[in-house]
Design an enzyme around this catalytic site. Structure first.
Site: not given
Ligand code: GLN
Length: 194
Positions: A43-44, A74, A107, A135-136, A171, A173
């Site tokens: 989560e940034s 991500c 994002r 993922i998001r 991702h 990883e």
């Molecule tokens: N949506 C997340 C963000 O804005 C990133 C998601 C992720 O790293 N899988 O930080």
């Protein structure tokens, strides 16, 4: 390996499997002597707050300045970009970043957590598609002149490189394919030999 939050253990395992010597980074002193740094997904905004708290912004920029190779995946890619769209309203829509990748990241460009998906990506220089978990995930909606797009999905760049900076929206990883980890390691090795 930036080890503040997110999927850093999985990255470390992949990096070690391709032969890298890996150290977890939590404090500026942990960056001493490193040739590269991976910023994981997670989560940034949270990671940004932890970078504030541990005083890591400038030291990471300095690592890059002295020839270090950076790879953000991500959330990590978001932290590398010069411009971020979709920062939380409670932060006035503004989000701090390292600004080492001349790109605008949007994002959550592919939807919410429930919209997570896996797809096969064509990657520049790879002989077969790369399985990629989104993922998001962000997308690089603008890329600067010096930024090379290595892969795109539905017309949106999702893997880019600019000099010593590699950034992926997905991702690598979380899958068994380690070709991007090998690519990062090659970038680091080439840099060390210069
Ligand atoms: N949506 C997340 C963000 O804005 C990133 C998601 C992720 O790293 N899988 O930080």
């Amino acid at each position: 390996m930036l080890a503040l939050q997110g999927a850093f253990r999985e990255h470390r395992r992949h990096l070690e499997a391709v032969g890298a010597r890996v150290r977890d980074v939590r404090l500026p002193v942990d960056l001493d002597g490193l040739d590269g740094l991976v910023l994981p997904g997670g989560e940034s905004t949270t990671m940004g707050r932890l970078l504030d708290a541990f005083g890591l912004w400038e030291p990471i920029r300095n690592l890059h300045g002295r020839g270090g190779v950076l790879w953000g995946t991500c959330a990590g890619a978001i932290l590398l970009a010069t411009d971020i769209l979709g920062a939380p309203p409670q932060d006035d829509g503004r989000q701090r970043s390292l600004g080492l990748l001349d790109a605008t990241v949007q994002r959550n460009a592919f939807g919410r957590q429930v919209d997570s998906f896996t797809t096969a990506l064509e990657v520049e220089g790879f002989e077969s598609p790369l399985e990629a978990v989104f993922i998001r995930a962000p997308a690089f909606v603008r890329t600067g002149a010096g930024v090379q797009v290595l892969s795109a999905l539905a017309g949106q760049p999702v893997l880019v490189q600019s000099g010593r900076v590699l950034a992926s929206a997905f991702h690598p990883e979380l899958t068994v394919d380690r070709r991007l980890h090998m690519q990062f390691l090659r970038m680091v090795t080439q840099q060390v030999m210069v």
